[in-house]
Enzyme design. Structure first.
Site, short mmCIF file in Angstrom:
data_model
loop_
_atom_site.label_atom_id
_atom_site.label_comp_id
_atom_site.label_asym_id
_atom_site.label_seq_id
_atom_site.Cartn_x
_atom_site.Cartn_y
_atom_site.Cartn_z
N CYS A 1 39.54 -18.02 5.70
CA CYS A 1 38.33 -17.58 5.02
C CYS A 1 38.69 -16.50 4.00
CB CYS A 1 37.33 -17.03 6.04
SG CYS A 1 35.76 -16.52 5.27
N ASP B 1 37.15 -13.87 3.52
CA ASP B 1 36.71 -12.58 4.05
C ASP B 1 37.82 -11.52 3.98
OD1 ASP B 1 36.01 -10.46 6.02
OD2 ASP B 1 34.33 -11.78 6.47
N ARG C 1 38.39 -9.03 5.62
CA ARG C 1 38.86 -8.48 6.90
C ARG C 1 39.84 -9.39 7.62
NH1 ARG C 1 33.04 -8.13 9.31
NH2 ARG C 1 33.12 -10.18 8.32
N HIS D 1 37.01 -17.18 11.62
CA HIS D 1 36.81 -15.90 12.33
C HIS D 1 35.38 -15.82 12.82
CE1 HIS D 1 34.61 -13.80 8.99
NE2 HIS D 1 35.19 -14.76 8.29
N CYS E 1 31.51 -15.09 10.91
CA CYS E 1 31.78 -15.48 9.51
C CYS E 1 30.47 -15.54 8.71
CB CYS E 1 32.47 -16.84 9.49
SG CYS E 1 32.84 -17.41 7.83
ZN LIG Z 1 34.27 -15.92 6.84
#
Ligand SMILES: [Zn+2]
Length: 212
Positions: free
Chosen positions: A53, A55, A57, A109, A112
């Site tokens: 992803c 993302d 993090r 994750h 999400c």
């Molecule tokens: Zn995500």
């Protein structure tokens, strides 16, 4: 230890600081190994393709503790495998047929944002359409998902279903089927990263050709 607030602070790091940090890192690497970057520049031989992803993090190298040269990486919102996505499929093609990676990891994750947006039937331009596959998976799995009384657990289960679905799509893709038919040693792994513990939870493995 008490955690203040309920989310990460925006760091507001000046971009010049990132460039300085890069200089310090490069200097440190050369001090430890004078030939490090010379070797790095010669070529890449990664064993892993990581599809994750976008993302912030969930940095691929960070959570997997891999070094430069070990992971070939593609990231998009909610780690989607969409077989008519030229961007993704050219990465998979190069990884499988040219870099000869041995493993493809799809790592999602928990929590999400892309999965949550799909569950809320987001209709934003581009975003809503990108998430169509998750919206469909959500509808197909409603019976199981509606048994969860805890909203967070329900979202997290949907995040797992999303990873499992991407592995299925990858396994069925012509590119991967062809690689297996040619006898290529290639394994697919569906993993999910837990932001609350820092641990990767393995969900599914596909070794060889599931369609034979
Ligand atoms: Zn995500």
């Amino acid at each position: 230890m008490k955690i203040e607030g309920n989310h990460l602070e925006r760091r507001q790091r000046p971009y010049a600081e990132i460039l300085l940090a890069n200089k310090a890192w490069a200097k440190n690497m050369v001090e430890k190994d004078a030939e490090y970057f010379k070797r790095l520049a010669l070529g890449q031989y990664p064993d892993y393709l990581w599809i994750g992803c976008s993302d912030s993090r969930v940095p691929a190298a960070g959570v997997s503790q891999t070094e430069p040269g070990e992971l070939f990486v593609h990231r998009n919102i909610a780690n989607q495998v969409i077989t008519n996505d030229f961007n993704l499929m050219s990465v998979v093609k190069y990884a499988v047929d040219y870099l000869n990676v041995k493993h493809i990891v799809v790592c999602g994750h928990y929590g999400c944002g892309g999965v949550i947006a799909a569950m809320n039937n987001n209709t934003d331009k581009y975003l809503g359409d990108w998430l169509t596959g998750i919206k469909d998976s959500y509808k197909r799995n409603r019976a199981e998902l509606d048994t969860f009384t805890d909203e967070k657990e329900k979202i997290n289960r949907m995040c797992e279903i999303n990873v499992e679905r991407q592995i299925e799509k990858l396994a069925s893709s012509s590119l991967i089927q062809k690689a297996w038919r040619k006898g290529k040693e290639l394994q697919l792994h569906g993993w999910i990263f837990d932001l609350e513990t820092g641990l990767i939870n393995p969900l599914t493995d596909v070794v060889g050709n599931p369609n034979t």
